[in-house]
Design an enzyme around this catalytic site. Structure first.
Site, PDB file in Angstrom:
ATOM      1  N   ARG A 120       1.025  -1.860  15.117  1.00  0.00           N
ATOM      2  CA  ARG A 120       1.035  -1.443  16.523  1.00  0.00           C
ATOM      3  C   ARG A 120      -0.247  -0.673  16.789  1.00  0.00           C
ATOM      4  O   ARG A 120      -0.652   0.162  15.963  1.00  0.00           O
ATOM      5  CB  ARG A 120       2.217  -0.497  16.851  1.00  0.00           C
ATOM      6  CG  ARG A 120       3.585  -1.018  16.554  1.00  0.00           C
ATOM      7  CD  ARG A 120       3.915  -2.338  17.187  1.00  0.00           C
ATOM      8  NE  ARG A 120       3.931  -2.333  18.642  1.00  0.00           N
ATOM      9  CZ  ARG A 120       3.998  -3.444  19.384  1.00  0.00           C
ATOM     10  NH1 ARG A 120       4.037  -4.619  18.797  1.00  0.00           N
ATOM     11  NH2 ARG A 120       4.027  -3.375  20.692  1.00  0.00           N
TER      12      ARG A 120
ATOM     13  N   HIS B  27      -7.959  -0.876   6.133  1.00  0.00           N
ATOM     14  CA  HIS B  27      -8.304  -2.154   6.749  1.00  0.00           C
ATOM     15  C   HIS B  27      -8.885  -3.069   5.676  1.00  0.00           C
ATOM     16  O   HIS B  27      -9.749  -2.635   4.905  1.00  0.00           O
ATOM     17  CB  HIS B  27      -9.324  -1.928   7.869  1.00  0.00           C
ATOM     18  CG  HIS B  27      -9.718  -3.194   8.555  1.00  0.00           C
ATOM     19  ND1 HIS B  27      -8.879  -3.862   9.426  1.00  0.00           N
ATOM     20  CD2 HIS B  27     -10.851  -3.934   8.483  1.00  0.00           C
ATOM     21  CE1 HIS B  27      -9.480  -4.955   9.849  1.00  0.00           C
ATOM     22  NE2 HIS B  27     -10.677  -5.023   9.300  1.00  0.00           N
TER      23      HIS B  27
ATOM     24  N   LEU C  16      -2.226   2.229  18.552  1.00  0.00           N
ATOM     25  CA  LEU C  16      -1.825   3.559  19.010  1.00  0.00           C
ATOM     26  C   LEU C  16      -2.799   4.023  20.100  1.00  0.00           C
ATOM     27  O   LEU C  16      -4.005   3.781  20.008  1.00  0.00           O
ATOM     28  CB  LEU C  16      -1.841   4.537  17.837  1.00  0.00           C
ATOM     29  CG  LEU C  16      -0.820   4.196  16.739  1.00  0.00           C
ATOM     30  CD1 LEU C  16      -1.100   4.980  15.464  1.00  0.00           C
ATOM     31  CD2 LEU C  16       0.606   4.453  17.228  1.00  0.00           C
TER      32      LEU C  16
ATOM     33  N   ASN D 205       0.843  -1.216   0.000  1.00  0.00           N
ATOM     34  CA  ASN D 205       0.000   0.000   0.000  1.00  0.00           C
ATOM     35  C   ASN D 205       0.869   1.254   0.000  1.00  0.00           C
ATOM     36  O   ASN D 205       0.555   2.235  -0.668  1.00  0.00           O
ATOM     37  CB  ASN D 205      -0.951  -0.005   1.199  1.00  0.00           C
ATOM     38  CG  ASN D 205      -2.177  -0.841   0.925  1.00  0.00           C
ATOM     39  OD1 ASN D 205      -3.035  -0.464   0.135  1.00  0.00           O
ATOM     40  ND2 ASN D 205      -2.253  -2.006   1.568  1.00  0.00           N
TER      41      ASN D 205
ATOM     42  N   GLU E  23      -7.348  -2.262  -2.530  1.00  0.00           N
ATOM     43  CA  GLU E  23      -6.693  -1.389  -1.546  1.00  0.00           C
ATOM     44  C   GLU E  23      -5.772  -0.397  -2.254  1.00  0.00           C
ATOM     45  O   GLU E  23      -5.726   0.788  -1.927  1.00  0.00           O
ATOM     46  CB  GLU E  23      -5.867  -2.211  -0.556  1.00  0.00           C
ATOM     47  CG  GLU E  23      -6.688  -3.066   0.375  1.00  0.00           C
ATOM     48  CD  GLU E  23      -5.822  -3.804   1.393  1.00  0.00           C
ATOM     49  OE1 GLU E  23      -4.858  -3.218   1.898  1.00  0.00           O
ATOM     50  OE2 GLU E  23      -6.126  -4.977   1.685  1.00  0.00           O
TER      51      GLU E  23
HETATM   52  C1  GRF Z   1      -3.071  -4.673   4.020  1.00  0.00           C
HETATM   53  O1  GRF Z   1      -3.956  -5.716   3.719  1.00  0.00           O
HETATM   54  C2  GRF Z   1      -3.742  -3.636   4.867  1.00  0.00           C
HETATM   55  O2  GRF Z   1      -5.090  -3.479   4.572  1.00  0.00           O
HETATM   56  C3  GRF Z   1      -3.575  -4.190   6.258  1.00  0.00           C
HETATM   57  O3  GRF Z   1      -2.298  -4.760   6.259  1.00  0.00           O
HETATM   58  C4  GRF Z   1      -1.941  -5.142   4.936  1.00  0.00           C
HETATM   59  C5  GRF Z   1      -0.649  -4.471   4.627  1.00  0.00           C
HETATM   60  O4  GRF Z   1      -0.117  -4.870   3.378  1.00  0.00           O
HETATM   61  N1  GRF Z   1      -3.786  -3.160   7.234  1.00  0.00           N
HETATM   62  P1  GRF Z   1       1.043  -4.046   2.711  1.00  0.00           P
HETATM   63  O5  GRF Z   1       2.194  -4.006   3.704  1.00  0.00           O
HETATM   64  O6  GRF Z   1       0.529  -2.679   2.395  1.00  0.00           O
HETATM   65  O7  GRF Z   1       1.406  -4.815   1.481  1.00  0.00           O
END
Ligand code: GRF
Length: 217
Positions: free
Chosen positions: A94, A112, A96, A16, A177
């Site tokens: 983590r 999420h 917060l 992401n 995402e």
């Molecule tokens: C993603 O699925 C995000 O939604 C969740 O943790 C994962 C992180 O993946 N909170 P990346 O490190 O962005 O590939």
């Protein structure tokens, strides 16, 4: 208008984060990724960020033991050092505390992998499959002290298939995402999102155009 300075907080692979970096390469995008910060020195995303020429910091939670306040003070110091305007959590593992969260009202965002308020917490894809959900997806939301809560900015939807496995589903959700996080950050950086009674209003109305806030696979 000057671009907002964004920190992306990660703990792992950072896909992401990479999607946000990619979006921000466009000079017309209203935010620049000024910092990538990890609580794990070995996070793969740090390598990706460095290769993209982005400043990185490590604030290793382990060195703080059980002292969460000290860990969060170190986070805050790093964010201030880099003059950060908006913080994006992207796989940052983590929790917060309210003390930290309250310093960043409507400037702290999380992604999420589920359609909140359904499936808060971990193993969201497995739980969606087990529940026999027909749709699943991802949510970008403002962070509040309660985990995986907070006003929803953008959601992305995928349809479940009869032969879906956790892995197939997680791949499709991840692709969504990568689309919705840059979209949500754009709205926030442009100052188009306001929180009223716990709900996000974009351009002053709850859902000006549902299609623009809900991405479908
Ligand atoms: C993603 O699925 C995000 O939604 C969740 O943790 C994962 C992180 O993946 N909170 P990346 O490190 O962005 O590939």
């Amino acid at each position: 208008m000057s671009r907002k300075r964004v920190a992306v907080l990660i703990s792992g692979r950072g896909s992401n984060m990479a999607a946000l970096i990619e979006a921000a390469k466009d000079k017309a995008y209203p935010a620049e990724i000024a910092l990538v910060l990890s609580n794990k020195p070995e996070a793969g995303g740090l390598t990706t960020a460095r290769a993209a020429g982005i400043a990185t910091e490590v604030v290793d939670h382990k060195t703080f033991g059980k002292d969460r306040a000290a860990f969060e003070r170190a986070l805050q110091t790093a964010l201030e050092k880099h003059r950060i305007d908006i913080v994006c959590l992207a796989g940052f593992m983590r929790l917060l505390t309210a003390d930290f969260v309250n310093r960043w009202p409507e400037r702290l965002i999380n992604i999420h992998p589920a359609l909140l308020p359904a499936f808060k917490g971990l193993d969201t894809h497995k739980r969606a499959l087990e529940a026999g959900a027909k749709v699943h997806g991802a949510t970008v939301h403002f962070v509040v002290a309660e985990m995986d809560s907070g006003p929803i900015i953008v959601q992305g939807v995928v349809a479940l298939r009869d032969d879906d496995t956790e892995q197939m589903l997680s791949q499709r959700v991840l692709a969504v995402e990568h689309r919705i996080y840059p979209q949500a950050l754009r709205l926030v950086a442009e100052g188009r999102v306001r929180v009223v009674d716990g709900r996000c209003l974009v351009d002053g109305v709850p859902v000006p155009d549902a299609a623009s806030l809900i991405a479908c696979e």
